[in-house]
Write an enzyme that holds these catalytic residues in place. Structure first.
Site, PDB file in Angstrom:
ATOM      1  N   GLY C 148       0.885  -1.254   0.139  1.00 37.94           N
ATOM      2  CA  GLY C 148       0.042  -0.060  -0.119  1.00 37.94           C
ATOM      3  C   GLY C 148       0.927   1.246   0.053  1.00 37.94           C
ATOM      4  N   CYS C 149       0.278   2.498  -0.611  1.00 48.03           N
ATOM      5  CA  CYS C 149       1.019   3.418  -0.753  1.00 48.03           C
ATOM      6  C   CYS C 149       1.489   4.235   0.653  1.00 48.03           C
ATOM      7  CB  CYS C 149       0.686   4.541  -1.665  1.00 48.03           C
ATOM      8  SG  CYS C 149      -1.011   4.736  -1.407  1.00 48.03           S
ATOM      9  N   ASN C 150       0.335   4.306   1.390  1.00 48.30           N
ATOM     10  CA  ASN C 150       0.622   4.849   3.054  1.00 48.30           C
ATOM     11  C   ASN C 150       1.357   3.820   3.661  1.00 48.30           C
ATOM     12  OD1 ASN C 150      -1.526   6.806   2.223  1.00 48.30           O
ATOM     13  ND2 ASN C 150      -3.053   5.365   2.736  1.00 48.30           N
TER      14      ASN C 150
END
EC number: 1.2.1.38
Lengths: 342, 342, 342, 342
Positions: C148-150
């Site tokens: 996930g980017c976060n």
């Protein structure tokens, strides 16, 4: 005396803008709000920025008792609007914000909007809602057709010039820059922040934008002959504001004088000193329209630029201005708030 | 009865915001506007969005006849403000928007602002301007010190919780997101559109932001013991709006109840239903503050989020709210406009 | 030697970003692009910014001859992705950008994503794609699960600190600011320019964001015990960029040293000098991640801030970095472009 | 073979853009960077987005050993540039990005820029840097004068049409929309985020913009007679991108064919299918220029729209394209990166 107001189509941007404006109006009271697909919801759920207001629950149009309503704003999509209005009580005062009653000629309506007009009776009685030019008619009207936001901006820049014949009627070019709220609360990829911010493009190029129907009708009417402008809108990475840059042929000083004279005493139209350029930054959130005129370096050419907020002076503010006239209130009532800057 | 108002420092954003707000106030009249470096100019030249208003020409402070003024807003830089205020008539009602009279302890002032305080007499009589918590003192005050915009937001989220002891006083983290107008009309590279838009960063990291002076003072006062919060502001690509995300330890439901009780009847503070998150989108241009509370998945932890417009509720709107109290007007007068959305 | 590449789901932002990156890669060639609902269209119609490229026509997945493909990127929605990947040849190298193969525990997957996992065989062999920490496994893997980017941003800030035990594992707060492209090309009102620009808000509050599944898994793994962070994402008016502000307890200097040591020699991770704050402005469009550390004024507390571009280092850039490893190319190939500023 | 490059004026946006581009160039190496007021600083301090690069420390121009330099980019303000270039070695290859060597006629220079030209010797030998039209001259030149960014955009739209006489030469209107980075890193109130974002306005109205000097020179040259266009630039709330909307009289299909023919084989100029409108969104960060043509509804009128990135194709990308030619490299070297979208 308090006027009871209904707003049909309250879940769109122009509906929300009407609520914003009317919430500060000294003698208007919102008695009904409709939004068919969101009926049963509170306005504060659909527009949390209005949560401080005590508003009626959103309902379906059929649930409204129009006998208790003094004036009804219709902020519905075109085509739907004519059907709804045809079914409303024939004595109800109405300000329609859709395109359905703007064009006098049903054939022109069908040409620009692609469907035949189905409320010709109402269409006949409707008054075009460009307040500064139809004030008396509007005050006496039952049904007022709010103008297109682009159409309003272009007309503020050009209408007096065409009426007075101070520009070449066959050489008018209108380059318009429009903010995205003019497209409404529509779910389209091109309106997403990721795709709209930080860039710009023309759209409806080649003279295909529907507001040309209004330009053709109104400019030809005041000129007493056919007038066709070249009009290209551009979509801007901003939420509110239309800037219309008009390229015209004529004497710039005469043009400036003509506009200054035409708008003398107008509470919302500000003609800037000769040579100054207006900005949409300076009208945001307000009902004002700023107009500037400059001479080009090429002899006999001038630039006329008009700036306004599409949601306010371009639609909901204009609608309220018209409603004030229709109900015998001061035309500026609820509309003198200053722009928001920065 | 109309109150004559002077605004010192009218060429900055908080000055312009005061003019915007007061232009709609039913009983305030702007009688004088100062801007030392722009004296002689019209307000419409400095802020063209105010061109529809009939405003006094900008002047130097020394040119104002304060005997004709009922209340003076000072929107000057800190340090300058204390010097100017010390020289004003001792009976003039003043709302100061600078940092100069916020801190009760001159040593704290010097620590955070780097210069000794030179108007200790005035500093002694000044009342801290967080209206909802100092209402009676403000109504009776001659000199009110407007709060920092970040300080106001953080206090709206946390002050009742600290006062009531429903959170752990040693474990408060405040992550703040601030719009750029909070930095004023300053010419700095980092505030240029090209450098600020489309990105974000923390600044004043490590507990060095000056508004900590206010947090320390006020939170310690209501707690009856020293309270130090961890506070990190972030600069956002937006013009108006502060979002304060507070991470606290305590029971989220109790926290929500505490805030709801504290703000019952407050005209400008809206505590959202439990679990909802506020947004700066929904307060822009208004004097409202929205507060939300949620429980974290980790037992005993909660999030409290407050949103307001830094130029309105965070400074000029608060200042007007205080001025209303000081002049015996309805506290909400001129301040009930709805937020601008979109 | 040229590697033949397929991209499934090429009509989304991460798909387009892969094309942007690979178009500059010296030894990758895009051989197939799928987009089920846009099959038959050219990439230049879906993404006109790529019109200079000679790309295969968009097709349906079933039309691709995978025997001619060396590596396949899956940029499909989660749930769809597992179904598609389960049906692909079992020897095809795959980098999946969805959430489907990130979580080792099928129960955790079901908890966070709401549906049971239907490709458990592939899930078992998948390697978590955080390149800097799984480099050797990725080089040997057939199927890599992009993070996930976060989750990537938070781990870059915190993972070495948790692994080395230099911070209190029970007191980690992660306040994240995310750009809107992280939400994909989704048609939602809140993602419209008119509703997103000029404001910000928290979302998925209370510990409900799905990327917490990754944090829990990875942080617990490196700590050798359960670690749960408090995580609140905020939606920003920007298109690219994640800023993760981590509030931790520990010695700030040790923390800085730990991070500097952990990332020594890393081509894409830049640890700033102690006390400096990174900005998403400085990583836009690039594969770099900037990390800053500062001590808070409160003894024993520190702030760690990481900034990266969610579409590049946070997803498609990471995916390409992993593909480079899987195909025996230089890990940085095609990824060393400088950020775009302004 | 590696070419040693110097960049004078590296602390501005065009300087930084040159570094961004050259950092990916296979055979250019930056050997010197000057910035008089920031001499002694590292590039990463002035532009943190470039911190991953190993760059020479910023120095004063006098500190550079030009005997070691193969080509020098001058990204200095006009007037300064001519003085600096006059003092550089007479054999040094130079690409100047200022306005100083664009105009062939010193009187025209003085008229538009307000100061006499003081480097007439260099001015005589300078070649106008619009690559697509001066390719051979540029390849043989010692000193190339980069074009104005607006001037480049307008010429891409109009130059072949004027050269081929397919439009009325006396009726050309150019409405330009420019991003703010075109104004450079200048500290002006109107360029602050708070004042520029969310709105737009025309500037330099009436034919006073300096790039008219270039239009007059080049259009008259290719027409073989005096050609004066009407040109109005508008400032947009975006960082990169120029959109030039040209209103012309002529046959739209002929116009499209003329442009398509003129740009056949050009690596960076994309003529869209007839009737399509380009967008600055689709060229951001790249060296591409997209051009669209449409017929207006009014017979005999057409619209030509060109979009490019002012910092890349409009200045630094063009400069690198020219430098490639001057040093015998492939013209597209280091310039084929795809645009950044979203």
């Amino acid at each position: 005396m308090t006027h009871k107001i209904a707003i049909l189509g309250a879940s769109g941007y122009t509906g929300a803008e009407l609520v914003r404006l009317i919430s500060q109006h000294p003698s208007f009271e919102i008695a009904a709000l409709s939004a068919d697909r969101k009926a049963g919801m509170e306005m504060s759920q659909v527009f949390p920025h209005l949560r401080h207001l005590d508003m009626p629950t959103l309902c379906k149009i059929g649930e409204i008792d129009f006998s208790q309503i003094d004036l009804c704003f219709c902020a519905l999509p075109h085509k739907t609007s004519q059907e709804v209005i045809a079914a409303l009580p024939k004595t109800l005062k109405i300000v329609d914000l859709s395109a359905d009653f703007r064009l006098r000629d049903p054939a022109a309506y069908e040409k620009w909007y692609g469907n035949p007009h189905n409320a010709l009776e109402q269409q006949t009685e409707a008054v075009y809602g460009l307040t500064e030019f139809y004030r008396n008619d509007i005050a006496a009207a039952r049904l007022v057709a709010g103008t297109g936001c682009n159409a309003a901006t272009g007309q503020f820049a050009l209408r007096p010039l065409i009426a007075d014949g101070v520009i070449d009627l066959d050489e008018i070019i209108l380059d318009l820059k429009c903010a995205v709220s003019g497209a409404g609360r529509s779910l389209k990829e091109g309106l997403l922040h990721a795709e709209l911010s930080e860039g710009y493009n023309a759209y409806a190029i080649g003279g295909t934008h529907r507001h040309l129907g209004e330009f053709d009708q109104e400019f030809s009417k005041v000129a007493g002959r056919a007038v066709k402008v070249q009009f290209t809108p551009h979509l801007m990475p901003a939420n509110r504001g239309i800037l219309a840059t008009a390229y015209v042929k004529g004497d710039a000083q005469h043009i400036h004088e003509c506009l200054a004279a035409a708008y003398t005493g107008e509470p919302f139209i500000e003609v800037l000193p000769f040579g100054e350029a207006p900005s949409t930054h300076h009208v945001r959130g307000s009902n004002f329209c700023h107009i500037g005129v400059a001479a080009d370096r090429i002899e006999g050419r001038a630039i006329v630029i008009a700036a306004l907020d599409n949601l306010t002076k371009g639609s909901s503010g204009q609608a309220l201005q018209n409603a004030n006239l229709m109900l015998g209130e001061d035309e500026t009532s609820g509309l003198m708030m200053a722009p928001l800057f920065p």
